[in-house]
Structure formats: C-alpha cells, structure tokens
Design an enzyme around this catalytic site. Structure first.
Site: not given
Lengths: 590, 243
Positions: A518-520
């Site tokens: 979840t490191h967009n």
C-alpha cells in the site's frame, strides 16, 4: 437533494488520516479556524480497536473491516493505454483506508527517512552515471526539497510517534549498530529498538557475517511507555501479532489517534465532520482560486463549505482524483507527455524467500510486531554502484516478523499441495518453524504508467472512478532479479531446512490479486518545474495557490522504503511554509 | 452514558457483556489489559457436542455437497482435525448470509467484461450465487459423467478427481466459472478452518492447537527473542479458553 451552505472557515482539510491530523495541529496552532472533512466514521482505540475483538483475523485481516468499502468507490486498472480497464472489485494488491486515522490506523509502523539521494534522484544519477544511464521513457525527477530542509521535520515526526530504533548517523558521526547509509540526523531515536524475534536474530547474524550492515528496523511501535511532545501517552508494544490491517489495542502503534488527536480534538478552533464525502473543490469563475469544497453528508445532503484554504489530505489516489474532478492543473496525456495531474504513478516491486526450519528452531511466528526485526540498506537507493548493473533503484532487505495469523500468514514450502491431506500435514509441520526474508524495491515513474478518470465506471455518487494504467518495466525487473540473489544468499546463510524463492520475473504482468504494497505514489508530484510537476516544493498547486496537496501523491518516483515518515515530514514542511510564508502573503510560494 | 429506554439499555448491556471474555479486564482508565497469558490451559477434553447445525442458506442437496467437498479439501486423519470436525460447513453457510456471500464491500457495478485472471474476480454473480450455480453445475456434471451419482455420492478418490478438475480448469461450466467457484470454496474452507471459533468454524480451536497458533492471546512481550524455545500455552478464542 437539499443544498446546504455552511459558514466559511479559514482552512478545510479533505481527509483525516496522518496528513489531515498534522495539518490540523499545525494550522490551528497558527490560529486558523480549521475544519476537517472525513468521508468515513470516527474511530478510536476504545472501543474500535479494543481487545479481544481486534484479534479477529477473519473480520479485520481478511474481510478488511477497517478498509475502504469498495462497493461505493474503487479504482479501475489496466496494464497499458491500449487496454480497457476493469474495476479493482475486491481488495488485493493494496489496501485503501477509511475513517478517522485512515491508513495510518492499519499500517505496520515501519519508519524510514528518505535517503538524501532519494530526494535528488535525477541529479544523483546524472552526476554519478551520466545522463544516458537513465532509460528512454523513464521519468526520473528530483523532489525539489532537500534532505537538509526536511531533517527537522523527520525529527519532529519521530518524536510525535515515539519511534523506536538505533541511529546510524548522528550529526555526521556514524553510529555502531545503526544504518550507516542513512542521512544525518540531529538526534538519536526517541526510544531504543524493539526486541528482535528469533528469525531476525538469525538474519542479523547472517547478514553481518556476509559483510552487510543490518540494523534494527525503526518502528513506530513503541518499545517503552512514552509521552510525546503533545502530551499523548503511548504504551509499550507487546508483540501481539495483530498490527497491519488492525488498530492497536495497546496504544503502542503510532496513529493519529494515539499521537495527535488527543490534543487536536480539544482545540476550540478545530472541527471534525465525519461521514462527509467531498465531491470536488469549488473554483472561482476565473479558475484561479478555490472557494471551498462541496461534500455529501451522511443523510445525502449536498453541502457547500466555503474556505480560504483547501488542503487535500486524502490517500494518494483520492487526492489525484479530486484534482481531476475539480479541473485543477492540466491533465496528463501519455501520448504527448504533456500535462501534470496523473503523471508518474509508481508502486513498489517486492520479493521474498520463505524459510522453514527444523524442529529445534521454533520461530514462533505469532510473536510479532508490525516493524519488529532487522533490515539492511546496502542495496537500496544509490548506496551501491549501479554502473555495472545497468538499472536504476534498489531495495531494502529485511526479516520483519509482523505476526503469524494463520489464514493470511501461513507459509508452506514450495511444491506443497494447496489442499488435501498433504496440505494439512505441511501446515502442522511447518507453521511454528516458518519465517521469511523480504525485499521492498523501488519502482520508477514511466511515460505510460499514469492515472486519469475512467470513461465508463462510476462511484456511488455518479462521479467517474480513477483509472490506473500500470505494469512492470524491465528496469525494475532487473533491480528485483539482482536483489533476489542477495536475499537468497542471506537466506542460505541462515541455514534453514528449506528455502522457497518468490520474486517476479521479466515478462510477468501486474497481478492485482495478492497483497503487495500500500505504497502507491505519484499522480500529483512535487517539483521545481510546472511543466513536469503538479505541485511546487511546498506542496502547493502551481495553478491555484490556495490549494495544497499532501501525501505520497507528491513523490516523483518510488523508493525502497515505507513512505509514511516522508509523507509526514513533507506535511510538516508544507505546514511550516503555510504558517511562515503563505499566511503573511497568500499567493504562489514558488 | 445517556439514558437509554429500558429495552435498548438491556440490549446494550447484553451486547457489552457478550463482547468481554473471561480473559479480559477493564481498568479504571478504560485501558484494556490482556491477561489471557495467565489463564491456565483448559482441560483437553472436547466441548460437549451441541445440536447439529441447520443451514440457513444452503438447501439439503447443496449442504450434502458442501460437507462432502470440504471433507476432501481438509480430510479427517491422524494429523489433526478435518474440515467436518472443525465446523467448516457451518462457517461457510454463515458466510453466505453475511457480507462475504453478498459481496457487501465489493464493487459490483457493471459493465462486467471478461478479463485476465490477473484482475481478480470480475463476475456479476455474488459469491453465494456462484456457490449455488457451482454446486448445481458440479452435481449435474457428476451425474452425467459418473453413472448418475451426485458429487456427495461419489467415493473419495473420485471426489478428489472432480475437485482437481475444477481447480485445474479441466472441468468447465457454461453457467458459472468452475475455477471461480473452486477458488471461493477453497478460500472459505481454509478461513473456516483457521478463523476464530466465534465465526462457527475451528471448533474447540483444534486447528490452532494442531499448528501451534495461540489464537487471541495476543500478548507475547516475554516470548520475543527466545531462540530454541517453543511457546507452551494452548490457544484461546475471543470467547475465552477452548477445550
């Protein structure tokens, strides 16, 4: 639908996770009347994360009780501009947050500063390897803010979180036991490192004996009781094993709820309205100023909220979508390469080795914290010579044991049947003895990886969904292939009974099903040139000076770290610019 | 707390009590302290068997299929409990009536277009509709291919062969994706096997006992960095100690 018009406020914050809470603290301290609008529900440690209900893997970890309800809004995804995108119908690859605290509730608490070179990536590569080293179609850019400028804000956020770790570089002096590659820091971490699980002890020894530089992962999971500068009290982490995907019942994981909200919610010039879903930023007729926002409240009323200053504090994708829906900034066009909003979407490329040990070496995988373990930075950023390797970027390598929740985290040796008697026997024989060595790798920005509005699919309010066009590129696959050799070398040195390698290979396409990161990042990137960035170095939109955009949407490309500390430091940096410069003379800061 | 009308207040108290297990204490500050590690291991005798579970979603023949299929996905043997003893059929039936079965948090707006499996389940049917159609299609396929017998009437080896066909794509149906059906079935079977007993599966926390997961204990400050030491305590559920 009734339209209600509310009295004006000085500043409206859209979204109330980490950056909303930071902006709320800083702007109320500057004397502004601040309103935060959060589309989700209010949440706090008690009752929402209280023991024992929070230890329910099915409800939280698998069904995603704390995540965004995708039935109302999601994104669509495709691999290339020539494809038709389809909706991200169930959570998989990334986990969007919801409610007060946002994704800052269900993160793991890995706390990383950016490397000085990460913030000046194009300059660094051009100087060391020459301009031709950067491949065609790759958009490599500097952030436009330097490490020295951000250092006080990294320090500030570590003190807010009670971050537990071991410094590697205090005021230029390399410290034994810390990360020797990190940028200088003005202070040691506020708390000593977390204890290491059995697996990380083996990893640390193996990596050190191979000549690498392992160090305890810096954790926003408090290793001791701690009181932060705002008087908020954190309890010591007890390695419960329910960290990421869960709220922390021990008050140990730093979240807006445990660090900032106890103070902010008492301030008379602050107001929070939950279940208030912002639809767009409203603009003056000439398009040069924002006049506030319009949101839909819990009862379905359309509410117009005037404000002098609008700060987008939602998740990366939602910030980009709001800019697109509000016609702020020129939309990016991959055909011409022109335009800035939606440009440079990036992600991360991770891999790992699953290790299984003999019966005399129990790893007790359920004994874990979100950030408990060791990491090394030897093959990350520009900490190693890329010249002979020919790719841009790198990865951190770690042995972090976040927990051993059996639905999600049971790991079995490669080749094990997926069901039947053989599967059950393998589960029984391996669970207690499992661990992993992982890598978290950078993904660069490219001309045809970008975000725009979907032409077909709509949200529950009838507005277009965000569309993501993304696939893996050769440069990043070369990076992960190199990293896999290092992970395998360390895994072997840990001497397990069995190693199963899990790395993507050239030719693999982006698969949205398994969880990855979840490191967009990107889509509203910061920089010094309005032709290649959506916001300036103070996170202010180039075209509309009273709109600021927080979050990892500002990253010009991604790195091998968890982004939260950089996101928070940028929010403090932006807040300081608003307070010290913008409020005295509201206009363009750059 | 504001005064609630009497029935509402009673309901609130009942719910409040129901969520506090024996192993939890609320201190004066409202801070919840886990004391479960101090709970002595419960006697190893299984809990007395309750009345058999009556399915709410599945029809009789569907129920027979579910029981037969999960018994092959996680069979009963000397290794540890099978899916039947673990209560997996009850778990799956309850999931059909809950958010999962009805895709409550999934984006289910059309158009629904065929796409690569890399983009996840893109069907229009809710998971519980996939089960209904998948069971009917599998039974019809079995009757046609296996001498008029439904799946539940086949011997174990033939059942395994059919499940492998669904899993591996050699059996395909017109009315529902066989692989989609199998994927949901296997996922839910493992969920029912390993989730907290409060959801109806994992009876007596027996699967946790088998693998060595302590469940809802969630307090291991004294157990970090203990090389070579096996954790000694048996699992507890959110509802407290398990047999």
């Amino acid at each position: 639908m009734a339209t209600i018009k509310k009295p004006s406020v000085d500043a409206v914050l859209v979204g109330f996770g980490w950056t909303g809470a930071i902006m709320g603290m800083e702007l109320t301290a500057a004397g502004l009347k601040v309103l935060a609008l959060e589309r989700g529900e209010n949440r706090d440690t008690v009752p929402d994360f209280a023991y024992p209900r929070i230890t329910d893997e099915l409800s939280y970890g698998i069904r995603g009780k704390l995540f965004q309800n995708l039935s109302k809004e999601t994104v669509t995804i495709r691999h290339t501009p020539a494809d038709v995108a389809v909706p991200y119908r169930q959570h998989g690859s990334f986990l969007l947050g919801d409610g007060v605290g946002g994704a800052g509730v269900h993160w793991n608490g890995h706390h990383w500063r950016a490397l000085p070179a990460d913030l000046q990536l194009r300059s660094t590569y051009e100087a060391r390897y020459g301009k031709k080293f950067i491949p065609e179609g790759m958009y490599l850019q500097d952030f436009g803010v330097s490490y020295d400028e951000l250092e006080p804000h990294f320090d500030q956020f570590e003190k807010i979180c009670g971050t537990s770790g071991k410094a590697g570089n205090v005021k230029g002096q390399i410290q034994a036991g810390g990360n020797p590659f990190e940028g200088w820091r003005s202070n040691e971490y506020p708390l000593p490192p977390l204890a290491s699980p059995n697996s990380a002890v083996l990893f640390e020894k193996a990596a050190r004996e191979l000549g690498y530089h392992p160090f305890p992962q810096a954790a926003a999971n408090a290793s001791r009781a701690y009181t932060n500068p705002h008087g908020a009290q954190l309890g010591p982490c007890n390695f419960c094993g329910f960290c990421e995907r869960y709220g922390c019942y021990m008050y140990a994981k730093a979240a807006p709820q445990t660090t900032l909200l106890p103070s902010l919610m008492k301030r008379s010039n602050f107001e929070l309205r939950t279940r208030s879903h912002v639809q767009r930023v409203n603009m003056s007729p000439d398009g040069k100023r924002a006049t506030g926002v319009t949101y839909i409240d819990a009862q379905g009323n359309e509410v117009e909220q005037p404000a002098d200053l609008v700060v987008l504090c939602a998740y990366q994708m939602h910030n980009v979508r709001l800019l697109l829906l509000s016609n702020i900034g020129k939309k990016y066009d991959p055909a011409t390469g022109e335009g800035v909003v939606g440009r440079s979407y990036a992600y991360q490329l991770n891999g790992g080795a699953a290790l299984h040990f003999d019966k005399d070496q129990p790893m007790n995988p359920f004994v874990g914290a979100g950030a408990s373990g060791h990491a090394m930075d030897d093959f990350d950023g520009d900490n190693f010579d890329h010249g002979p390797l020919g790719f841009v970027g790198g990865a951190t390598i770690n042995c972090i044991n976040t927990g051993g929740r059996p639905i999600q985290q049971l790991s079995l040796p490669a080749g094990t049947p997926t069901w039947g008697a053989g599967w059950k026997k393998a589960a029984k024989e391996n669970y207690v003895y499992q661990t992993s060595v992982g890598s978290q790798g950078s993904v660069m920005a490219y001309r045809d990886n970008y975000l725009d509005l979907d032409p077909t699919y709509k949200d529950a309010f009838g507005q277009p969904l965000l569309r993501m066009t993304f696939d893996w590129k050769d440069n990043d696959m070369a990076m992960t292939a190199f990293i896999s050799t290092k992970v395998e070398q360390i895994a072997k040195a840990m001497n397990p009974k069995h190693i199963s390698m899990g790395f993507k290979k050239k030719g693999d396409h982006y698969d949205v099903r398994p969880y990855q990161s979840t490191h967009n990042t990107g889509g509203a990137i910061m920089g010094t040139d309005p032709n290649t960035s959506a916001i300036n170095r103070y996170l202010q939109t180039w075209d509309v000076p009273n709109v600021f955009v927080m979050g990892a949407s500002a990253f010009p490309q991604n790195f091998g770290y968890n982004p939260t500390a950089v996101v928070a430091a940028l929010a403090y940096w932006s807040a300081a610019a608003i307070r010290d410069k913008y409020l005295k003379n509201p206009g363009a800061l750059a | 707390m504001t005064d609630l009308p009497e029935p509402g207040r009673r309901g609130f108290l009942r719910r409040s009590i129901a969520i506090v297990p024996a192993a939890t204490a609320l201190t004066a500050t409202g801070f919840v302290v886990a004391q479960n590690a101090a709970v002595p291991p419960a006697a190893a005798s299984p809990a007395p068997a309750g009345p058999p579970y009556t399915p709410v979603y599945f029809h009789t023949e569907e129920w027979a299929f579910i029981q037969a299929a999960v018994a092959r996905l996680i069979p009963s043997d000397d290794t540890g409990p099978g899916a039947i003893e673990a209560g997996v059929p009850e778990f799956i039936d309850r999931q059909m009536e809950g958010g999962f079965g009805q895709a409550a948090t999934w984006y289910m707006q059309g158009p629904f277009v065929p796409s690569s499996p890399l983009f996840g389940y893109q069907g229009k049917m809710l998971p519980r509709e996939v089960y209904r159609a998948g069971i009917a299609a599998t039974d019809a396929w079995c009757k046609q291919q296996k001498a008029g017998k439904r799946f539940a009437e086949l011997d174990a080896a033939t059942q395994d062969e059919v499940l492998k066909g669904l899993d591996g794509g050699t059996i395909q149906f017109a009315e529902v994706g066989a692989k989609d059906f199998f994927t949901f079935l296997l996922q839910n079977t493992k969920e029912g096997y390993f989730s907290d007993p409060i959801h109806g599966g994992n009876k007596n926390a027996a699967s946790w006992k088998m693998i060595g997961f302590p469940g809802a204990r969630a307090d291991f400050l004294d157990w970090v960095n203990k090389p070579g030491v096996h954790y000694p305590l048996p699992p507890v559920s959110i509802n407290g100690p398990q047999g």
